[in-house]
Design a protein around this motif. Structure first.
Motif, short mmCIF file in Angstrom:
data_model
loop_
_atom_site.label_atom_id
_atom_site.label_comp_id
_atom_site.label_asym_id
_atom_site.label_seq_id
_atom_site.Cartn_x
_atom_site.Cartn_y
_atom_site.Cartn_z
N ASP A 101 0.83 -1.21 0.00
CA ASP A 101 0.00 0.00 0.00
C ASP A 101 0.86 1.26 0.00
N THR A 102 1.97 1.22 0.72
CA THR A 102 2.88 2.36 0.76
C THR A 102 3.49 2.60 -0.61
N TYR A 103 3.87 1.51 -1.27
CA TYR A 103 4.41 1.67 -2.63
C TYR A 103 3.40 2.40 -3.51
N LEU A 104 2.17 1.96 -3.44
CA LEU A 104 1.11 2.53 -4.28
C LEU A 104 0.98 4.03 -4.06
N MET A 105 0.94 4.45 -2.80
CA MET A 105 0.72 5.87 -2.51
C MET A 105 1.94 6.72 -2.85
N VAL A 106 3.14 6.22 -2.55
CA VAL A 106 4.34 7.00 -2.86
C VAL A 106 4.52 7.14 -4.37
N ALA A 107 4.28 6.05 -5.10
CA ALA A 107 4.42 6.08 -6.56
C ALA A 107 3.36 6.99 -7.20
N LEU A 108 2.17 6.97 -6.66
CA LEU A 108 1.12 7.86 -7.18
C LEU A 108 1.49 9.32 -6.99
N ARG A 109 1.97 9.64 -5.79
CA ARG A 109 2.35 11.02 -5.51
C ARG A 109 3.51 11.45 -6.41
N TRP A 110 4.49 10.56 -6.59
CA TRP A 110 5.63 10.88 -7.46
C TRP A 110 5.18 11.07 -8.90
N SER A 111 4.28 10.20 -9.38
CA SER A 111 3.80 10.30 -10.76
C SER A 111 3.05 11.60 -10.99
N ALA A 112 2.28 12.02 -9.98
CA ALA A 112 1.45 13.22 -10.13
C ALA A 112 2.25 14.51 -9.97
N TYR A 113 3.17 14.53 -9.01
CA TYR A 113 3.83 15.79 -8.67
C TYR A 113 5.33 15.79 -8.91
N GLY A 114 5.96 14.62 -8.83
CA GLY A 114 7.40 14.55 -8.99
C GLY A 114 8.12 15.14 -7.77
N THR A 115 9.38 14.80 -7.62
CA THR A 115 10.21 15.37 -6.55
C THR A 115 11.61 15.54 -7.12
N GLU A 116 12.50 16.06 -6.29
CA GLU A 116 13.88 16.18 -6.74
C GLU A 116 14.57 14.81 -6.78
N ARG A 117 13.95 13.82 -6.14
CA ARG A 117 14.50 12.46 -6.15
C ARG A 117 13.87 11.63 -7.26
#
Length: 205
Positions: free
Chosen positions: A164-180
């Protein structure tokens, strides 16, 4: 070959063609802008035939996600058989999944949203097609059986939490992106989760 088996093989080939054409269109033009009519036309089938194989457009992505999960499971099983430590295998699978999601960044959000679909039947179908928690459970089972994980949490619960954590972190990264990169974000999240899931060394407390 009897007539019924011939028909089944024709249906399998037609479904495979629709699937490959749809994925190609999603990658080229984007998932949101590609319609069922576009897929049917490019596959040389009617719109009704498309819906006979895939009741909704997102169902095509479930086949894609299922293929990814099969590859991850095969990788994990082989690496465990080779004697690679379970945590190393988990990080390998984590990186492979992050690489896939980074490469197909536009496909991941609609696929992930299906797991959280307000329609319970669609959410259940997506969950069954994307058994990431089962792959994680397979990898962590040796650690759980040898008493290296917290005894107050079941293996299933730990695996579900990591998935579940993978799902949420990947969704946030896909939508907003980060410096990482996604791999870096995922490793950070996994480190935190494993710190809480692994049994503490009583001599250090």
């Amino acid at each position: 070959m009897d007539l019924s088996s011939l028909r089944e093989r024709q249906k399998e080939r037609r479904r495979a063609r629709i699937y490959s054409v749809a994925i190609e269109l999603f990658k080229r033009g984007g998932f949101q802008t590609t319609t069922a009519t576009d897929i049917a036309r490019a596959s040389n089938v009617s719109r009704g035939t498309f819906f006979n194989y895939y009741p909704y457009k997102e169902a095509v992505l479930l086949d894609y996600g299922s293929e990814v999960m099969d590859r991850l499971r095969d990788h994990a099983e082989q690496r465990l058989l080779d004697g690679v430590p379970p945590l190393s295998v988990l990080y390998e699978v984590w990186d492979l999944l992050a690489e896939e999601n980074s490469r197909e960044r536009d496909l991941f959000p609609p696929l992930a949203y299906e797991v959280m679909n307000p329609n319970p039947e669609r959410a259940r179908t997506a969950y069954q097609a994307l058994p990431l928690s089962k792959v994680i459970e397979l990898i962590l089972r040796p650690l759980h059986q040898s008493g290296q994980m917290r005894p107050d949490l079941s293996l299933q619960r730990i695996s579900n939490l990591i998935a579940d954590t993978y799902l949420m972190v990947a969704l946030r990264w896909s939508a907003y992106g980060t410096e990482r990169t996604l791999q870096e974000e995922m490793r950070l999240a996994l480190n935190l989760l494993l710190e809480g899931a692994l049994k503490r060394d009583s001599s250090r407390s």
